[in-house]
Design a protein around this motif. Structure first.
Motif, PDB file in Angstrom:
ATOM      1  N   GLY A 152       0.323  11.131   2.143  1.00 35.60           N
ATOM      2  CA  GLY A 152       0.942  10.432   0.958  1.00 35.60           C
ATOM      3  C   GLY A 152       1.513   9.059   1.711  1.00 35.60           C
ATOM      4  N   SER A 153       2.706   8.435   1.450  1.00 35.68           N
ATOM      5  CA  SER A 153       2.407   7.010   1.782  1.00 35.68           C
ATOM      6  C   SER A 153       2.847   6.048   2.577  1.00 35.68           C
ATOM      7  CB  SER A 153       3.827   6.523   1.037  1.00 35.68           C
ATOM      8  OG  SER A 153       3.886   6.553  -0.403  1.00 35.68           O
ATOM      9  N   HIS A 154       3.138   6.902   3.971  1.00 32.90           N
ATOM     10  CA  HIS A 154       2.581   7.158   5.102  1.00 32.90           C
ATOM     11  C   HIS A 154       1.185   7.034   5.727  1.00 32.90           C
ATOM     12  CE1 HIS A 154       7.015   6.034   5.942  1.00 32.90           C
ATOM     13  NE2 HIS A 154       7.480   7.465   5.849  1.00 32.90           N
ATOM     14  N   ILE A 183       0.841  -1.394   0.197  1.00 34.57           N
ATOM     15  CA  ILE A 183       0.175  -0.328   0.500  1.00 34.57           C
ATOM     16  C   ILE A 183       0.989   0.931  -0.142  1.00 34.57           C
ATOM     17  CG2 ILE A 183      -1.235   0.976   1.321  1.00 34.57           C
ATOM     18  CD1 ILE A 183      -2.994  -1.584   2.029  1.00 34.57           C
ATOM     19  N   HIS A 184       1.993   1.246   0.250  1.00 33.78           N
ATOM     20  CA  HIS A 184       2.374   2.183   0.982  1.00 33.78           C
ATOM     21  C   HIS A 184       3.621   2.531  -0.276  1.00 33.78           C
ATOM     22  CE1 HIS A 184       6.058   4.780   3.039  1.00 33.78           C
ATOM     23  NE2 HIS A 184       6.976   4.328   2.066  1.00 33.78           N
ATOM     24  N   GLU A 185       4.238   1.723  -1.073  1.00 38.17           N
ATOM     25  CA  GLU A 185       4.505   1.569  -2.249  1.00 38.17           C
ATOM     26  C   GLU A 185       3.498   2.274  -3.524  1.00 38.17           C
ATOM     27  OE1 GLU A 185       7.589   2.108  -2.984  1.00 38.17           O
ATOM     28  OE2 GLU A 185       8.180   1.257  -0.965  1.00 38.17           O
ATOM     29  N   ALA A 186       2.384   2.011  -3.214  1.00 33.30           N
ATOM     30  CA  ALA A 186       1.051   2.481  -4.341  1.00 33.30           C
ATOM     31  C   ALA A 186       1.378   3.827  -4.364  1.00 33.30           C
ATOM     32  CB  ALA A 186       0.672   1.083  -4.657  1.00 33.30           C
ATOM     33  N   ARG A 187       1.439   4.383  -3.344  1.00 33.72           N
ATOM     34  CA  ARG A 187       1.450   5.654  -3.301  1.00 33.72           C
ATOM     35  C   ARG A 187       2.408   6.539  -4.015  1.00 33.72           C
ATOM     36  NH1 ARG A 187      -3.353   8.568  -2.952  1.00 33.72           N
ATOM     37  NH2 ARG A 187      -3.526   9.957  -0.860  1.00 33.72           N
ATOM     38  N   HIS A 188       3.424   5.978  -3.755  1.00 36.49           N
ATOM     39  CA  HIS A 188       4.776   6.674  -4.564  1.00 36.49           C
ATOM     40  C   HIS A 188       4.155   6.736  -6.031  1.00 36.49           C
ATOM     41  CE1 HIS A 188       7.104   6.801  -1.409  1.00 36.49           C
ATOM     42  NE2 HIS A 188       7.555   5.664  -0.751  1.00 36.49           N
ATOM     43  N   THR A 189       3.289   5.870  -7.036  1.00 40.42           N
ATOM     44  CA  THR A 189       3.086   6.143  -7.871  1.00 40.42           C
ATOM     45  C   THR A 189       2.122   7.364  -8.481  1.00 40.42           C
ATOM     46  OG1 THR A 189       2.668   3.459  -8.347  1.00 40.42           O
ATOM     47  CG2 THR A 189       2.014   4.661 -10.238  1.00 40.42           C
ATOM     48  N   ARG A 197       6.063  11.945  -2.557  1.00 46.53           N
ATOM     49  CA  ARG A 197       7.986  11.671  -2.130  1.00 46.53           C
ATOM     50  C   ARG A 197       7.519  12.156  -0.269  1.00 46.53           C
ATOM     51  NH1 ARG A 197       7.669   8.853  -5.567  1.00 46.53           N
ATOM     52  NH2 ARG A 197       8.318   9.674  -7.882  1.00 46.53           N
ATOM     53  N   HIS A 198       8.983  11.149  -0.123  1.00 46.84           N
ATOM     54  CA  HIS A 198       9.219  11.558   1.103  1.00 46.84           C
ATOM     55  C   HIS A 198      10.268  12.928   1.256  1.00 46.84           C
ATOM     56  CE1 HIS A 198       7.527   7.562   1.770  1.00 46.84           C
ATOM     57  NE2 HIS A 198       8.346   7.116   1.632  1.00 46.84           N
ATOM     58  N   ILE A 199      10.261  13.193   2.597  1.00 45.68           N
ATOM     59  CA  ILE A 199      11.052  14.434   3.334  1.00 45.68           C
ATOM     60  C   ILE A 199      11.672  13.612   3.752  1.00 45.68           C
ATOM     61  CG2 ILE A 199       9.745  15.854   2.413  1.00 45.68           C
ATOM     62  CD1 ILE A 199       8.769  17.511   4.366  1.00 45.68           C
TER      63      ILE A 199
HETATM   64 ZN   LIG Z   1       8.135   4.930   0.879  1.00 43.08          ZN
END
Ligand SMILES: [Zn+2]
Lengths: 448, 233
Positions: free
Chosen positions: A180-182, A145-151, A155-157
């Motif tokens: 975001g992903s988190h 689920i986390h990775e899918a959000r990156h698509t 992005r993270h900071i």
């Molecule tokens: Zn991530």
């Protein structure tokens, strides 16, 4: 008779073999059907050979782990909360996890080209690393689920607080509301716990604790925070006053004059030789001299003689206990071994110790006769270089109230707060001998 | 030397039993065909891979009862662990099954579960389930085990650091829920060996709830997560 003996042995072996084949192992319960597997492989363009080839039954194989996770994402369902209506949509519609995941995934393969990562997403192509294969089911589903959000470009900071602050790599999200992903990961865990209909009870418990745990360190603006309150001791009095939920409540204090200290239990009064506990939640009707055996002040039992200071404080997700003796030697407590590390001379004359600086920074700080402020690094058991600012002489102590506002006890025993613009306003009327922020354990604060 | 003697009638009955049961059991053995399709075994065969209530209660699709309760703990755990990552159509029943087994755990079982909970080469699901079983057991030994789990330092290079944390957090909650009075002292003593702030916070929350001064840590979590979900509209 020998023949019968051999025959009996053979039968025994056969029956043992049967026992081993009894369908009691998860592999036998949990096979994914071929049709399901093929659908997942097509929907997510899974590179099956990179996962070790086809495997529908044995949960030890990576292929089966992935198929299992996708099945759980597809079949896991959530109830609509009664008190809420359809206006609450969240980041991902709760009945659309599977189609959403599918829409965000261009391919999934297994590799170990970035060994320090659990998984990575490059333009919608996910590569699950060795770390992914070692995770619990909840951990693996969370990663998908986390990775899918990156698509979608989230992005993270770099992390500015918590254990990964200053780590260099971008691993945090601004806040939960960024989505975001988190954020989506945490939303999933929360839904599993609160609205999950057909999830295993153990999976639900794991989801609750995972959501609570991650809230502490993956967002730069905290989303859930332990509540705090202000505790203040009237000058000449022995009953501390608790300022909580906009009210002032009198608590029972022991008939001892000392300094209020924050403890893991709540608060205590420290008077050099011992600490006496203060119950923040209830009163008994009499004023008991309760030795503080609840918090880390219990560790004082093991010390002979008076101390200049004893402090329990938090930094970077960890709890520290330090003691400072009359000869300005400092020692830290080693929690795993349950022993004090050897005392070390500080090489300065400590006039005062504080846990909060006027700018709000928290930690453990030693102030010398020239009002220089030295931060103490309990991990390394060393003093840091003096801060550029000096301790203001007219300030006795700084604490935070329940809203996170800084509150100052001045040398004239009055209590003030200061606005962002630097304007001082009286905070409490009367005269006070000490103030401290104390933890309150009846609920969490959910930040806006 | 004592001779092994088995009455021929017993043997004959055993052979009959084997002949009757073998065809049902043979297909369950793992074949070498990597693309095994359990459904193709046909609906009348036991354990066709469908996740049914019957599977969990130990009644196989063919009607042959398998008393999962009589399995040794290791096999029973393997069986249950496989369920954690699958949809569960009857969580209440699952809970009842877990609870019944947990309440009957003996001293050696408790020791084994403690060991499994801390063995990092086991799966996270299995380790967490081991803790959960201890949480549901009423004996003093389970409280002591939970205390030791809480005190054991988190491995510095854990495969899943978050799991290490939630395992211990659950041990904290288990001590809070434990029916034995001694659990309070065990929790407090164990917390003195813990430096993780989140575990100490949870420990204090649990202890405050245990003396009736706050809602349970679980309820506090749910309240917080509920507010969190409401934030996004
Ligand atoms: Zn991530």
């Amino acid at each position: 008779m020998k023949v019968w003996g051999v025959y009996a042995s053979l039968l025994l072996v056969s029956s043992l073999a049967i026992a081993q084949n009894l369908p009691v192992q998860d592999a036998d319960f949990g096979c994914v059907t071929r049709a399901e597997a093929e659908k997942y492989v097509n929907d997510f363009r899974i590179n099956i050979s990179s996962f070790g080839g086809w495997e529908l039954c044995s949960a030890d194989k990576d292929t089966k782990k992935l198929l299992n996770d996708l099945l759980l994402i597809e079949k896991g369902s959530f109830s609509e909360s009664e008190s809420e209506n359809s206006l609450i949509r969240g980041f991902i519609p709760q009945d659309k996890y599977y189609p959403w995941l599918k829409s965000q995934t261009r391919g999934v393969s297994r590799g170990n080209d970035v060994p320090y990562a659990t998984a990575y997403n490059r333009m919608g192509y996910f590569t699950m690393q060795d770390g992914w294969a070692q995770l619990s089911t909840l951990g693996r589903v969370g990663v998908m689920i986390h990775e899918a959000r990156h698509t979608a470009g989230y992005r993270h900071i770099p992390c500015t607080s918590g254990p990964y602050a200053g780590a260099g790599t971008a691993g945090c999200d601004r806040d939960y509301g960024y989505g975001g992903s988190h954020g989506v990961e945490m939303e999933y865990y929360s839904r599993v716990q609160l609205r999950g209909v057909n999830f295993h009870p153990v999976y639900k418990t794991m989801a609750r604790l995972m959501a609570m745990g991650r809230a502490n360190f993956v967002f730069n603006s905290p989303v859930l925070r332990a509540k705090e309150a202000l505790l203040a001791m009237p000058e000449g009095g022995t009953d501390p006053q608790l300022f909580y939920q906009g009210k002032r409540v009198s608590r029972e204090g022991p008939a001892v004059h000392g300094v209020l200290k924050r403890t893991s239990f709540g608060a205590s009064i420290f008077e050099g030789f011992k600490a006496l506990a203060i119950d923040l939640y209830q009163t008994s009707g009499f004023h008991p001299d309760l030795p503080d055996v609840y918090s880390y002040y219990k560790l004082l039992d093991r010390n002979n003689g008076a101390l200049k200071d004893f402090e329990e404080y938090d930094s970077g997700g960890k709890r520290y206990a330090v003691r400072l003796d009359e000869q300005d030697r400092i020692s830290t407590y080693n929690f795993p071994t349950g022993k004090w590390n050897p005392s070390r001379p500080l090489g300065l004359s400590v006039m005062k110790t504080v846990t909060t600086l006027p700018n709000g920074e928290r930690g453990y700080f030693l102030i010398d006769s020239e009002n220089r402020i030295f931060p103490f690094d309990a991990d390394k058991n060393v003093l840091g270089p003096a801060k550029s600012e000096s301790w203001p002489e007219h300030i006795e102590t700084v604490a935070h109230d329940e809203n996170g506002e800084r509150v100052f006890l001045r040398s004239d025993r009055s209590v003030w707060s200061v606005s962002r613009e630097g304007n001082w306003t009286p905070y409490l009327s009367g005269s006070w001998s000490s103030i401290v922020s104390v933890p309150v354990y009846d609920a969490y604060e959910v930040l806006p | 030397m004592k001779k092994v003697s088995v009455h021929p009638v017993v043997i004959a009955l055993f052979v009959l039993l084997l002949v009757t049961v073998m065809p049902w059991l043979l297909p369950l053995k793992h074949s070498t065909d990597p693309l095994r399709e359990p459904a193709s075994l046909g609906p009348s065969r036991p354990f066709d891979g469908q996740d049914t209530k019957e599977n969990k209660s130990g009644v196989v699709a063919s009607g042959l009862p398998v008393d999962l309760g009589s399995l040794n703990l290791k096999d029973w755990m393997r069986n249950q662990v496989g369920q954690i990552g699958r949809p569960d159509e009857n969580p209440e029943q699952t809970m009842a099954v877990l609870k019944a087994r947990a309440e009957s755990l003996g001293t050696q079982d408790i020791r084994d579960l403690e060991q499994w909970a801390l063995e990092t080469d086991r799966s996270g699901d299995e380790r967490f389930l081991a803790v959960e079983m201890l949480v549901m057991n009423p004996r003093l030994e389970s409280a002591q085990s939970l205390g030791r789990i809480l005190m054991s330092p988190e491995p510095s290079r854990a495969a899943e650091p978050a799991l290490e944390n939630i395992l211990r957090a659950r041990a904290v909650e288990g001590l809070g829920l434990h029916p034995r009075r001694e659990a309070t002292r065990i929790l407090r003593d164990s917390l003195y060996r813990v430096s993780d702030r989140s575990l100490i916070d949870r420990g204090e929350r649990v202890l405050t709830a245990r003396r009736g001064a706050a809602p349970s840590a679980m309820d506090q979590d749910r309240q917080a997560l509920h507010s969190l979900l409401k934030k996004i509209r």
